[in-house]
Design a protein around this motif. Structure first.
Motif, mmCIF file in Angstrom:
data_model
loop_
_atom_site.group_PDB
_atom_site.id
_atom_site.type_symbol
_atom_site.label_atom_id
_atom_site.label_comp_id
_atom_site.label_asym_id
_atom_site.label_seq_id
_atom_site.Cartn_x
_atom_site.Cartn_y
_atom_site.Cartn_z
ATOM 1 N N TRP A 41 -1.161 0.295 -13.345
ATOM 2 C CA TRP A 41 -0.856 1.280 -12.313
ATOM 3 C C TRP A 41 0.484 0.941 -11.672
ATOM 4 C CZ3 TRP A 41 -3.980 2.056 -7.164
ATOM 5 C CH2 TRP A 41 -3.640 3.304 -6.608
ATOM 6 N N PHE A 72 -3.917 7.149 1.934
ATOM 7 C CA PHE A 72 -3.563 6.208 0.886
ATOM 8 C C PHE A 72 -3.689 6.833 -0.497
ATOM 9 C CE2 PHE A 72 -4.449 3.448 4.458
ATOM 10 C CZ PHE A 72 -3.406 2.538 4.355
ATOM 11 N N LEU A 73 -2.765 6.454 -1.335
ATOM 12 C CA LEU A 73 -2.804 6.878 -2.734
ATOM 13 C C LEU A 73 -4.008 6.244 -3.410
ATOM 14 C CD1 LEU A 73 -1.297 8.268 -5.099
ATOM 15 C CD2 LEU A 73 -0.110 6.110 -5.463
ATOM 16 N N GLN A 74 -4.780 7.070 -4.114
ATOM 17 C CA GLN A 74 -5.948 6.545 -4.816
ATOM 18 C C GLN A 74 -5.669 6.426 -6.303
ATOM 19 O OE1 GLN A 74 -9.153 9.162 -3.719
ATOM 20 N NE2 GLN A 74 -9.019 8.589 -1.548
ATOM 21 N N LYS A 75 -6.377 5.511 -6.904
ATOM 22 C CA LYS A 75 -6.144 5.281 -8.318
ATOM 23 C C LYS A 75 -6.523 6.530 -9.108
ATOM 24 C CE LYS A 75 -6.132 1.673 -11.668
ATOM 25 N NZ LYS A 75 -6.637 0.391 -12.156
ATOM 26 N N GLY A 76 -5.689 6.913 -10.053
ATOM 27 C CA GLY A 76 -6.002 8.052 -10.900
ATOM 28 C C GLY A 76 -5.355 9.341 -10.453
ATOM 29 N N GLU A 77 -4.671 9.337 -9.295
ATOM 30 C CA GLU A 77 -3.999 10.555 -8.867
ATOM 31 C C GLU A 77 -2.503 10.279 -8.745
ATOM 32 O OE1 GLU A 77 -5.480 11.708 -5.023
ATOM 33 O OE2 GLU A 77 -4.651 9.964 -4.007
ATOM 34 N N THR A 78 -1.713 11.363 -8.815
ATOM 35 C CA THR A 78 -0.285 11.218 -8.573
ATOM 36 C C THR A 78 -0.036 11.332 -7.067
ATOM 37 O OG1 THR A 78 0.220 13.562 -8.687
ATOM 38 C CG2 THR A 78 0.206 12.358 -10.771
ATOM 39 N N VAL A 79 1.185 10.964 -6.664
ATOM 40 C CA VAL A 79 1.506 11.027 -5.241
ATOM 41 C C VAL A 79 1.462 12.477 -4.762
ATOM 42 C CG1 VAL A 79 3.182 10.397 -3.490
ATOM 43 C CG2 VAL A 79 2.909 8.965 -5.498
ATOM 44 N N GLU A 80 1.936 13.410 -5.591
ATOM 45 C CA GLU A 80 1.866 14.825 -5.218
ATOM 46 C C GLU A 80 0.420 15.252 -5.010
ATOM 47 O OE1 GLU A 80 3.735 13.755 -7.667
ATOM 48 O OE2 GLU A 80 5.765 14.473 -7.252
ATOM 49 N N SER A 83 0.861 -1.175 0.000
ATOM 50 C CA SER A 83 0.000 0.000 0.000
ATOM 51 C C SER A 83 0.899 1.225 0.000
ATOM 52 C CB SER A 83 -0.891 0.019 1.241
ATOM 53 O OG SER A 83 -1.770 -1.082 1.200
ATOM 54 N N VAL A 84 0.463 2.258 -0.682
ATOM 55 C CA VAL A 84 1.283 3.468 -0.811
ATOM 56 C C VAL A 84 0.539 4.648 -0.196
ATOM 57 C CG1 VAL A 84 2.348 5.064 -2.439
ATOM 58 C CG2 VAL A 84 2.402 2.607 -2.888
ATOM 59 N N SER A 94 4.473 9.133 -10.838
ATOM 60 C CA SER A 94 3.262 8.374 -10.525
ATOM 61 C C SER A 94 2.066 8.779 -11.377
ATOM 62 C CB SER A 94 2.928 8.542 -9.039
ATOM 63 O OG SER A 94 2.801 9.919 -8.719
ATOM 64 N N ALA A 95 2.300 9.415 -12.517
ATOM 65 C CA ALA A 95 1.184 9.742 -13.406
ATOM 66 C C ALA A 95 0.458 8.440 -13.746
ATOM 67 C CB ALA A 95 1.686 10.423 -14.672
ATOM 68 N N PRO A 96 -0.861 8.452 -13.663
ATOM 69 C CA PRO A 96 -1.610 7.202 -13.790
ATOM 70 C C PRO A 96 -1.380 6.481 -15.124
ATOM 71 C CG PRO A 96 -3.022 8.938 -12.941
ATOM 72 C CD PRO A 96 -1.727 9.590 -13.320
ATOM 73 N N LEU A 126 -5.504 -5.443 5.644
ATOM 74 C CA LEU A 126 -5.431 -4.274 4.772
ATOM 75 C C LEU A 126 -6.595 -4.365 3.801
ATOM 76 C CD1 LEU A 126 -1.654 -3.825 3.985
ATOM 77 C CD2 LEU A 126 -3.200 -2.088 4.849
ATOM 78 N N ARG A 139 -4.073 -1.617 -5.144
ATOM 79 C CA ARG A 139 -2.762 -1.058 -4.795
ATOM 80 C C ARG A 139 -1.888 -0.978 -6.045
ATOM 81 N NH1 ARG A 139 -3.904 -4.042 -0.146
ATOM 82 N NH2 ARG A 139 -2.898 -5.948 -0.804
ATOM 83 N N PRO A 140 -1.033 0.038 -6.098
ATOM 84 C CA PRO A 140 -0.149 0.143 -7.265
ATOM 85 C C PRO A 140 1.027 -0.824 -7.144
ATOM 86 C CG PRO A 140 0.342 1.872 -5.716
ATOM 87 C CD PRO A 140 -0.825 1.126 -5.130
ATOM 88 N N ILE A 149 3.301 -1.113 4.098
ATOM 89 C CA ILE A 149 2.809 0.207 3.705
ATOM 90 C C ILE A 149 3.995 1.138 3.583
ATOM 91 C CG2 ILE A 149 1.333 2.144 4.343
ATOM 92 C CD1 ILE A 149 -0.387 0.227 5.932
ATOM 93 N N ILE A 150 4.226 1.692 2.407
ATOM 94 C CA ILE A 150 5.337 2.618 2.240
ATOM 95 C C ILE A 150 4.800 4.037 2.139
ATOM 96 C CG2 ILE A 150 6.667 0.823 1.083
ATOM 97 C CD1 ILE A 150 6.335 2.231 -1.493
ATOM 98 N N ASN A 209 5.392 8.085 1.107
ATOM 99 C CA ASN A 209 6.113 9.160 0.419
ATOM 100 C C ASN A 209 5.934 10.417 1.235
ATOM 101 O OD1 ASN A 209 4.942 7.287 -1.949
ATOM 102 N ND2 ASN A 209 6.933 8.122 -2.487
#
Lengths: 272, 272
Positions: B110, A68-76, A20-21, B101-103, B13, B18-19, A111-112, A114
């Motif tokens: 992913w 948590f990072l969601q699908k479709g978005e960047t980490v920023e 998980s990110v 991390s651009a989708p 979890l 997850r990516p 879980i990592i 950023n």
DNA sequence: CAAATAGTGTCTCTAAGACAATATCAC
DNA sequence: GTGATATTGTCTTAGAGACACTATTTG
């Protein structure tokens, strides 16, 4: 190229386990304290946003905002979204600090994190208003070196979090920290905060970075105080003015009613 | 604390998607070219390690070495492992560049990439030996600005990869790049390489960083050439010597047989 | 000796630090 | 006027850049 298309149509990401990110953000603000003397300028404090955890693990301990990072978005985008959700403020700027990926850093599993530093101007937070009953609070930061040991003290009202860290290694102007005592901070967030501060300080030599903390119009003394608060140094006003002169331009407004000579307001000069 | 233990025993979890997480490494080396004149010193070249992809997607195109994060290792360990697998050399130092991390950055799905810069000394690679038939090759790097456009040219023998990038935004001394033409580089690796170079150049002002590129014993001219190659600047030898004097110490060995005055060998001084 | 790099000494220039002095306001 | 900050000017100092000059080797 036809066969690449074919390959991708049949491709399935293999079933290796995936982590998980998350994105965690050390959001800093420089707040001007209350005036004690009608003519003396108030002291500045460096503050960081912490969230009291409502559930396990680390229930009732304080942690960095993150999620948590969601699908479709960047980490920023994830990092900015988390700050916006907690503060209603979209951060002016955001800077990567590093990736925290020790396998045992989260008791829930793999879980990592950023980590990012974000800079929030006091003015924007003031407008939104603070809720004293909220689980999100701004803590005053002190981070002092004592030989090889670093003391990170975070205080909000009666709540005092005292973490102790040791310098692990120093590379490329940044230092990594090992937690000696996490001081009631959740997860490995004590070391994330220490590295975020270290990153912030090494960036704060750049006047453009400091300007992100300030409102649109500001006095040069406010500018200077913010830098001194972040860097924990002091500069002679005459020299500071000379050094930032190319970064700012005058307005024709003044701050009056402070019990001493009024200060001219400046704004950022947006050239190179 | 009993109930936290209980919580964790029952915790699973959640099944959010997850990516996949990878580490990609821009591994740089400064190589001294072949001597053309018996008495003239050879030119230096900045080189980067690329891998020719054997399978889809981007089959037969060149990519940065990298691979999936495995359970039980940190992202840094993953990055070091990938370099070691490709070169048999364990990098001296490694520096985070950013998270990509651009989708839509990977057609397989992913997949987010943690990018690192790594510095490899020529000597260690020479000892291991290069295999000309291998899919891993060192490409010469040139990265030139032309207004708002940057040209990244990577060459190895007859193979020339010409990528074109645009400056996206510049924050905290580092610049982000948008790909205009990927120049036969796989994925978004052209922009990773551009940002890695930008990060490397901003770090290469620090002499300690440069020293990581050098063998144990080196001449001051070699030291200077390596910095000039990375930074793409030139310095007068007299001034360079003065500026690095506190970073190095003399040995009593010399390099002879070069057709000119022999140069004293120095080693890194490991103080402060 | 010629051609090349190695290495030293010193002048100049610039930016940062130190500090003295003046300006302007609210009470 | 008093006490505070705001603002300007200038001397000093440390470090980088420029450059002239000497030293040492191999073919």
């Amino acid at each position: 190229m036809g066969s690449e298309k074919e390959f991708l149509q049949n491709y399935k990401l293999s079933d290796y386990e995936r982590p998980s990110v998350t994105a965690d953000v050390a959001a800093f603000m420089v707040s001007s304290g209350d005036k004690t003397d009608y003519r003396r300028n108030p002291e500045n404090k460096l503050q960081i946003l912490l969230i009291k955890r409502g559930g396990y693990p680390f229930k009732d301990m304080w942690a960095l905002p993150g999620g948590f990072l969601q699908k479709g978005e960047t980490v920023e985008e994830c990092a900015m979204r988390e700050i916006y959700e907690e503060t209603d403020v979209m951060p002016v700027s955001i800077m990567p600090v590093g990736v925290f990926s020790a396998p045992d850093r989260d008791p829930r599993g793999w879980i990592i994190s950023n980590a990012y530093v974000s800079i929030i101007s006091e003015e924007s937070v003031r407008q939104v208003g603070k809720d004293d009953a909220s689980d999100a609070q701004w803590f005053s930061v002190s981070f002092e070196r004592d030989g090889d040991i670093y003391h990170l003290n975070l205080t909000y009202g009666d709540t005092e979090l005292k973490a102790v860290l040791a310098e692990e290694k120093s590379h490329f102007g940044r230092t990594e920290f090992r937690i000696v005592d996490s001081g009631r901070l959740a997860f490995d967030h004590a070391s994330i905060i220490a590295e975020a501060l270290s990153a912030l300080r090494s960036e704060a030599k750049n006047y453009d970075t400091i300007l992100d903390f300030l409102p649109e119009k500001f006095t040069l003394t406010a500018f200077q105080k913010v830098q001194e608060t972040i860097m924990n140094v002091s500069v002679l006003p005459a020299n500071f003015r000379r050094m930032v002169s190319s970064y700012v331009e005058e307005t024709d407004e003044y701050v009056r009613g402070e019990g001493h000579r009024p200060a001219k307001l400046y704004r950022r000069k947006n050239n190179s």
